[in-house]
Design a protein around this motif. Sequence first.
Motif, mmCIF file in Angstrom:
data_model
loop_
_atom_site.group_PDB
_atom_site.id
_atom_site.type_symbol
_atom_site.label_atom_id
_atom_site.label_comp_id
_atom_site.label_asym_id
_atom_site.label_seq_id
_atom_site.Cartn_x
_atom_site.Cartn_y
_atom_site.Cartn_z
ATOM 1 N N HIS A 1 55.753 -3.708 2.596
ATOM 2 C CA HIS A 1 56.826 -3.812 1.605
ATOM 3 C C HIS A 1 57.396 -2.432 1.312
ATOM 4 O O HIS A 1 56.649 -1.516 0.969
ATOM 5 N N VAL B 1 58.738 -7.408 6.454
ATOM 6 C CA VAL B 1 58.020 -7.521 5.181
ATOM 7 C C VAL B 1 57.014 -8.674 5.233
ATOM 8 O O VAL B 1 55.936 -8.587 4.681
ATOM 9 N N ASP B 2 57.410 -9.767 5.901
ATOM 10 C CA ASP B 2 56.600 -10.977 5.842
ATOM 11 C C ASP B 2 55.816 -11.180 7.140
ATOM 12 O O ASP B 2 56.378 -11.510 8.173
ATOM 13 N N VAL C 1 54.113 -13.525 8.159
ATOM 14 C CA VAL C 1 54.159 -14.889 8.692
ATOM 15 C C VAL C 1 55.135 -14.970 9.867
ATOM 16 O O VAL C 1 54.976 -15.794 10.765
ATOM 17 N N ASP C 2 56.135 -14.103 9.872
ATOM 18 C CA ASP C 2 57.127 -14.132 10.949
ATOM 19 C C ASP C 2 56.607 -13.523 12.258
ATOM 20 O O ASP C 2 57.249 -13.659 13.298
ATOM 21 N N PRO D 1 54.188 -14.118 14.576
ATOM 22 C CA PRO D 1 53.976 -14.875 15.816
ATOM 23 C C PRO D 1 55.279 -15.174 16.564
ATOM 24 O O PRO D 1 55.281 -15.197 17.799
ATOM 25 N N LEU D 2 56.361 -15.395 15.824
ATOM 26 C CA LEU D 2 57.626 -15.658 16.512
ATOM 27 C C LEU D 2 58.304 -14.361 16.933
ATOM 28 O O LEU D 2 58.957 -14.292 17.963
ATOM 29 N N ARG D 3 58.150 -13.337 16.113
ATOM 30 C CA ARG D 3 58.870 -12.088 16.372
ATOM 31 C C ARG D 3 58.298 -11.315 17.555
ATOM 32 O O ARG D 3 59.021 -10.644 18.263
ATOM 33 N N GLU E 1 45.631 -12.802 10.058
ATOM 34 C CA GLU E 1 46.018 -14.213 10.178
ATOM 35 C C GLU E 1 47.111 -14.374 11.232
ATOM 36 O O GLU E 1 47.134 -15.347 11.979
ATOM 37 N N ALA F 1 45.394 -14.360 14.519
ATOM 38 C CA ALA F 1 44.665 -15.615 14.754
ATOM 39 C C ALA F 1 45.635 -16.756 15.075
ATOM 40 O O ALA F 1 45.401 -17.554 15.990
ATOM 41 N N LEU F 2 46.717 -16.819 14.314
ATOM 42 C CA LEU F 2 47.684 -17.893 14.531
ATOM 43 C C LEU F 2 48.367 -17.730 15.896
ATOM 44 O O LEU F 2 48.557 -18.698 16.628
ATOM 45 N N ALA G 1 46.108 -18.890 18.611
ATOM 46 C CA ALA G 1 46.031 -20.348 18.691
ATOM 47 C C ALA G 1 47.282 -20.922 19.335
ATOM 48 O O ALA G 1 47.230 -21.940 20.021
ATOM 49 N N LEU G 2 48.411 -20.266 19.115
ATOM 50 C CA LEU G 2 49.676 -20.775 19.636
ATOM 51 C C LEU G 2 49.998 -20.230 21.023
ATOM 52 O O LEU G 2 51.024 -20.575 21.599
ATOM 53 N N ARG H 1 50.783 -17.145 21.592
ATOM 54 C CA ARG H 1 51.928 -16.264 21.393
ATOM 55 C C ARG H 1 51.521 -14.800 21.224
ATOM 56 O O ARG H 1 52.287 -14.002 20.692
ATOM 57 N N ILE I 1 45.696 -22.155 10.866
ATOM 58 C CA ILE I 1 45.221 -21.494 12.086
ATOM 59 C C ILE I 1 44.371 -22.468 12.901
ATOM 60 O O ILE I 1 44.530 -22.580 14.117
ATOM 61 N N GLU J 1 54.673 -24.294 15.113
ATOM 62 C CA GLU J 1 55.839 -23.531 15.598
ATOM 63 C C GLU J 1 57.102 -23.967 14.864
ATOM 64 O O GLU J 1 57.959 -23.144 14.531
ATOM 65 N N ILE K 1 61.757 -10.688 1.161
ATOM 66 C CA ILE K 1 60.888 -10.887 -0.004
ATOM 67 C C ILE K 1 61.375 -9.960 -1.117
ATOM 68 O O ILE K 1 61.708 -8.802 -0.857
#
Lengths: 169, 434
Positions: free
Chosen positions: A10, A47-48, A50-51, A53-55, A107, A110-111, A114-115, A117, B131, B142, B163
């Motif tokens: 942040h 910042v986030d 969560v993005d 895995p796609l980025r 996380e 890990a995600l 699993a994907l 990616r 997860i 996805e 954010i």
Amino acid sequence: MSILLVGLGHPDRGDDAVGSTVLRSLAAEGGVDADGPGDDVRILVLVDPVDLPLRWAGAEWVVVIDAVLTGAAPGTITVAELGESDPGEQIWSRLGLGGSHAFGLGEAVALSRALGRMPQRLTLVGVEAADVTAGAGLSPAVAEAVPRAVARIRDLVSRERIGAGDVPR
Amino acid sequence: MTHTMKDGGQVLQVGMLARVEGEGGMRIAFKDGVVESVELNIFEPPRFYEAFLRGRSYTEPPDITARICGICPVAYQTAACWAIEGICGVEVPAHLRAARRLLYCGEWIESHALHMFLLHTPDFLGYEGAIEMAADHPEAVEMGLRLKKAGNEIMAMMGGRAIHPVNVRIGGFYRLPTRTELQKMVPTLEQAREDALAAIRLVSTFDFPEMTQPYPYLALRAEHGYAIESGTPVVTTGLTFPVNDFTEHITEHHEAHSNALHATLDGETYVVGPLARYTLNFDQLSPTCQAAAREAGLGETCRNPFRSIIVRGVELLYAVEESLRIIGEWVDGQVPSVPVLPRAGEGAGASEAPRGTIFHRYVLDAGGLIEDAQIVPPTSQNQSSIESDLRVAAQEWVDLDDHALTHRCEQAIRNYDPCISCATHFLDLRVDRS
């Protein structure tokens, strides 16, 4: 090689801004291409987590720059490669927890695993934080570490380019 | 979890709730197979935002209150803007209302996508978390990540970052994006529309425990369209009141077991959030959303909290459609904000946070300094109904084994997508001088 440099954290949360500050500083100096043309290098300030895995999907090598808390002196730079049995792994699990719902870099890794990616290679350039108070700027020790972190990233990228072998752990 | 015999009773306790925002737990005590007491324990420390606001300038609440929550900062910013603009006698023009709605759609999309896929779907598919679920259901995760990213992109475009947006000010925005910049998001949003439709179809196939909430539902209702950024409070009992009168109906009190205030509506438990919005505003949804809802098995009202995941999907689709509509109608060259001069007075504002109605009330002095501030977030308002649902769930499914019953009760809490960090900003200092 396609390289993605991610400044995670942040921008208004004290030393958590170090990732974006380092990348902006690097870009202001002309980016890693100042050392020689070639690879496809992208820069991403995020910042986030969560993005992630796609980025980062599709990048062969991702370098994440983030504030870390390992107990070392503020401003200390830690470079860790993510490997199956790398001691660096312990660091990943405690990173980037500034994300919502305690979803941090660990996380995201890990995600992504699993994907399917995960990038082929993931390196962390961690800068030891002193203070992550909302609204505070970088602490003096971390501000001082910014040029060193920029140099370290340049070094990592040029070693990769000239095939100098493994990144120093 | 612990489940121990105690004083002839049984206690079902979850020390730390997973997959909710903030720190909370629950405690349910049984005696002779009958639920004796239910507590949603919110132990995240108080955060004192209302006290921080006193003595600050009338221009500051959008930036200060945005920090209450990383998931729904726009809800706070928007309610603060309406309240202060109302006191100062300013009505922002239509294009700024549309810009606020677009920013808010970004928040709905990212928040609903996160809750539906990363927090709530694992409950229905039987996983500890996203997860663990990702290995078996990568397409669902996805889809959720893509939708969340689409919402984050709108937030970054309109709010300056994904954010804690920094582009919101009293009177409008610091800068408005251009039509060309906004158009770049269209392909992402068109994909998001497909994803949202697929998401509704997916979650409609889940098994939903039967439960019907008897409490009044409260939501905002807008003149045009489904209420997001503004509207007038309406209740399923037929009650309606101006936002400025909310303190005449909504009162907060402190319960010893929680660091969040409990709110009641005319003394009664009530519910805010997706089910309330949907039940009170179904007719305001687009034909596509209404059709998708019907196809997913919903009627024009929905009172089963376990089905809230479908309603979130419908709202997600609506927010994507609205984003595309607003971008399609965008005109360049309009002022990013209108001047707002301070004026002494008291006023309130409200908006529909992803998890329910939020109210703000401010008192300003003639120079624009804040003399008093009150923030009533959705999770405070829902705390009492969450506990009532828990009581019903614990009694209804008392025959389940410990693990299953605990999970069912946790699910009953997650139905609300509670934001515990949001709910713990109250200031209730009591000094006993006896």
